[in-house]
Each structure stands twice: as C-alpha cells, then as structure tokens.
Design an enzyme around this catalytic site. Structure first.
Site, PDB file in Angstrom:
ATOM      1  N   GLN A 186       0.846  -1.185   0.000  1.00 14.61           N
ATOM      2  CA  GLN A 186       0.000   0.000   0.000  1.00 14.61           C
ATOM      3  C   GLN A 186       0.887   1.242   0.000  1.00 14.61           C
ATOM      4  O   GLN A 186       1.772   1.375   0.846  1.00 14.61           O
ATOM      5  CB  GLN A 186      -0.905   0.008   1.233  1.00 14.61           C
ATOM      6  CG  GLN A 186      -1.883  -1.153   1.293  1.00 14.61           C
ATOM      7  CD  GLN A 186      -3.027  -1.020   0.305  1.00 14.61           C
ATOM      8  OE1 GLN A 186      -3.235   0.040  -0.286  1.00 14.61           O
ATOM      9  NE2 GLN A 186      -3.785  -2.097   0.131  1.00 14.61           N
ATOM     10  N   GLU A 235      -3.398 -16.399  -2.198  1.00 17.94           N
ATOM     11  CA  GLU A 235      -2.631 -15.403  -2.947  1.00 17.94           C
ATOM     12  C   GLU A 235      -1.914 -16.145  -4.061  1.00 17.94           C
ATOM     13  O   GLU A 235      -1.437 -17.263  -3.867  1.00 17.94           O
ATOM     14  CB  GLU A 235      -1.639 -14.680  -2.040  1.00 17.94           C
ATOM     15  CG  GLU A 235      -0.650 -13.778  -2.748  1.00 17.94           C
ATOM     16  CD  GLU A 235      -1.305 -12.683  -3.573  1.00 17.94           C
ATOM     17  OE1 GLU A 235      -0.876 -12.490  -4.730  1.00 17.94           O
ATOM     18  OE2 GLU A 235      -2.248 -12.031  -3.064  1.00 17.94           O
ATOM     19  N   ASP A 295      -9.915  -8.160  -1.239  1.00 20.48           N
ATOM     20  CA  ASP A 295      -9.236  -6.923  -1.631  1.00 20.48           C
ATOM     21  C   ASP A 295      -8.730  -7.135  -3.053  1.00 20.48           C
ATOM     22  O   ASP A 295      -7.539  -7.315  -3.288  1.00 20.48           O
ATOM     23  CB  ASP A 295      -8.076  -6.628  -0.660  1.00 20.48           C
ATOM     24  CG  ASP A 295      -7.370  -5.314  -0.977  1.00 20.48           C
ATOM     25  OD1 ASP A 295      -7.878  -4.547  -1.810  1.00 20.48           O
ATOM     26  OD2 ASP A 295      -6.295  -5.075  -0.399  1.00 20.48           O
ATOM     27  N   CYS A 320     -10.137  -0.830  -4.732  1.00 23.32           N
ATOM     28  CA  CYS A 320      -9.356   0.274  -5.296  1.00 23.32           C
ATOM     29  C   CYS A 320     -10.032   0.852  -6.535  1.00 23.32           C
ATOM     30  O   CYS A 320      -9.452   1.691  -7.225  1.00 23.32           O
ATOM     31  CB  CYS A 320      -7.937  -0.181  -5.625  1.00 23.32           C
ATOM     32  SG  CYS A 320      -7.846  -1.546  -6.807  1.00 23.32           S
ATOM     33  N   GLU A 354      -9.700   4.558  -2.578  1.00 26.08           N
ATOM     34  CA  GLU A 354      -9.949   3.249  -1.969  1.00 26.08           C
ATOM     35  C   GLU A 354     -11.246   3.371  -1.176  1.00 26.08           C
ATOM     36  O   GLU A 354     -11.526   4.415  -0.573  1.00 26.08           O
ATOM     37  CB  GLU A 354      -8.817   2.854  -1.026  1.00 26.08           C
ATOM     38  CG  GLU A 354      -7.467   2.665  -1.688  1.00 26.08           C
ATOM     39  CD  GLU A 354      -7.193   1.232  -2.116  1.00 26.08           C
ATOM     40  OE1 GLU A 354      -7.755   0.300  -1.505  1.00 26.08           O
ATOM     41  OE2 GLU A 354      -6.411   1.051  -3.062  1.00 26.08           O
TER      42      GLU A 354
END
Length: 364
Positions: A186, A235, A295, A320, A354
């Site tokens: 971030q 992930e 996310d 985002c 965001e």
C-alpha cells in the site's frame, strides 16, 4: 499525477468530491453515510519511481505526463513522497554524479520507505553489474543507511535486505511486515493504517472462520486473524506468499493457512469442480466460514468469485475501484445489504480512491 494537481489548500474540496462520487455510486444500494478517512496533505507516499533524463551532461529525476514519453518533467523534490524519499533524492543524485560506476547506463531509480523509518533503493541499468559497481553500491548503502538493489537484464544484486521493514498499529497492537522489493504494498502508509483499523473494527470479534482472497503480503491477514478462530487465505504471487508466510511467523500468528491459489481457482476448489495439489492435506470442509474478506485488483471480482462470496453471512470488501465495487455489489444486492462503508484517500490530488464496505446477509 501532474505537478499542477498538487494543491494542499484545495485538498478538502477534492476529498469532498470523492465522497460525493462514492455516495452517488452506492446510492442505489441504500448505503449508509460513508466514514471518510483523509490523508496527510504531503509526504504521504512511501514509494516512488523515477526515470532518469540526461540534460546538460547530467542525469535528473524525471516523470512524464500520461501518454507522453519524450517531454520530461524534471524533478528535484517530490512533495507527495515521504520525507525520507525527499531526503534521499539529492543524496543519491550527488552519489551517482560523483561515481561513474553508479551512473553508467543508470536509467531508473525506485524508492521504498516505511512509516517505521526503513528505506530501500533500487537502481536499474542497461548494462551488466560488475565488481566496481558492487563496491560503489556497498559504500552508497553504508553512506545513506539504506538497502541497495541493483537490477540489470537477468540479474539482481542485493546489498543489505531485499525488503523494507514496516510496523503498523492496529487496535493497540503493533504488527511488523516485510515488504519485498518489486511486490505490491500500500503506497500511503498512514491511510493504510486507517484501513486496517476500520477493517478490524468492521469484522468484529467472531467465533467462526474467515476466508481471505487476494491476501498479498498479509497486510490485512495479520490483524484480522486475531478476530476469528482461523483463516484460510489465498494469494497467487510467489513473492507475496513468501512475504506473508514470513510476516505470519514474525508476528506469532499461527491460525492462518495460506495457499497459493487464485481466487478463481479457490472458487473451483470450494465448488468441487476439480482438486488442487496445493490444497493437499487441507480439509476445506473443516472450516466454519462466517465471513469472507476480499481486496481484489482494479477489475474487481469475476462473476464466479462474486457468486462464491454470496455464501457468506458477512462480506468485507476493500476496493481500489469504486466502479467495479458497485458492479459487484449489484450482483450481491438481492441477498446482502451494506451495513458499513468507508472512503480511504490513498491517492490525494488524483481521481483514484480506496473504499470499503461491509455487506451482511439480509434477514429471511
């Protein structure tokens, strides 16, 4: 971001415009008023990347307007970047001007800093890195008190660490993170910390399990894991998976199982479409999932993954891209309502924002 867009005096107005835009996008879903989390007006960006432009026999930091590759904007300071980056910029420039070993065919410089005070500098070259470069770079790392990474075609040389060390406070506890060179982190550390605290509060204490998609280096995983019985996190990036595993171990978080699968692949696994060797030894049916945290990238969730999240009573969503967030909510609106929403101003002086929503299953 163009140079003229930097306007601290106009910051409140541009933040109000973002809040109005988010309110308009979520209005069809009867969203409650959004909590708005502002950014520092300057020195908020923890990473920066510059091309180098040769002029008057010197190399200068340069950026380019979107779509323009031939007319540089030469930069001596960069007020949106962290104070550490601004301090390092002239020191690094002086070092390469004094050393041909550092400057020869150097074409790009990347900075990564943290709220914890750590810093890493990546130097990119159109030539092989030799012993002279190594010696000069080692001296540079010592002089600037940073890690230095040299990159050339097919080669990476690390002096110090290949990650920056971050520390973020969530609900009174400090979590430490390795942030690898080249991996996503971030960019606005102060606002990131606000996002983590909002997500922690929105999830609340629970006695069931959490599914997390797109977990990255474990940015949200670490604090959210303290709110639930156990976590299954996914992930796809090998670099991010390695960092997340290190971060879990470094923070003593032992109730997370991390698998290297895309969100789409996990959807197939949970739907029993096909097995995955990377899930061998993991009993998916042993989880009592009450919540899912997502996310996703700017494209949002694909329709199948979005449909998967419908199974959960609570969907905690950090976005985002408010347009794809709204599209995903439209798919879920018949079964879930927006309980909470928030705006996080990660990118002042741009149109980017965001946002976060907590979706809960409708009664009946």
């Amino acid at each position: 971001m163009s140079a003229v867009a930097f306007d601290p005096q106009g910051y409140t107005h541009q933040l109000d415009e973002k809040a109005a835009r988010l309110r308009e996008l979520l209005a069809p879903f009867d969203a409650p008023p959004a909590q708005v989390f502002d950014s520092p007006r300057e020195h908020y960006r923890l990473r920066a990347e510059f091309r180098l432009w040769r002029e008057d026999n010197q190399r200068h930091y340069a950026m380019f307007a979107p779509g323009e590759k031939h007319v540089p904007i030469l930069i001596d300071s960069f007020p949106i970047a962290s104070a550490r980056i601004n301090a390092l910029m002239p020191q690094l420039k002086a070092a390469w001007q004094a050393s041909s070993a550092l400057s020869h065919k150097l074409f790009q410089v990347e900075f990564l800093t943290t709220l914890a005070g750590d810093a890493m500098v990546t130097l990119c070259y159109h030539r092989p890195l030799d012993a002279d470069w190594q010696a000069a770079a080692e001296q540079l790392a010592e002089d600037l008190q940073v890690s230095v990474i040299g990159r050339s075609k097919g080669k990476r040389v690390v002096i110090g660490r290949d990650y920056a060390q971050e520390a973020l406070s969530v609900a009174g506890r400090t979590f430490r993170y390795q942030q690898p060179e080249g991996a996503f982190t971030q960019p606005n550390g102060t606002v990131n910390q606000k996002m983590l605290n909002w997500a922690y509060d929105a999830l609340g204490p629970r006695e069931d399990d959490l599914l997390e998609l797109y977990c990255g280096n474990g940015n949200f995983t670490l604090p959210l894991a303290t709110r639930v019985r156990k976590v299954l996190a996914t992930e796809i990036s090998k670099t991010s998976v390695a960092a997340a595993l290190n971060n879990l171990a470094d923070n003593g978080v032992d109730n997370v199982t991390l698998v290297r699968l895309s969100a789409e692949e996990l959807t197939e696994a949970l739907n029993e479409v096909r097995p995955f060797r990377r899930l061998q030894g993991i009993d998916l049916k042993s989880y009592q999932f009450g919540s899912v945290f997502v996310d996703p990238p700017r494209a949002g969730m694909d329709p199948d993954t979005c449909e998967l999240t419908r199974r959960f009573d609570n969907i905690l969503y950090i976005s985002c891209n408010p347009e794809t967030l709204a599209a995903n909510i439209a798919q879920l609106h018949d079964t879930h309502r927006i309980e909470r929403c928030a705006l996080f101003d990660q990118f002042p002086y741009t149109h980017h924002m965001e946002s976060g929503v907590l979706l809960v299953r409708r009664d009946g």
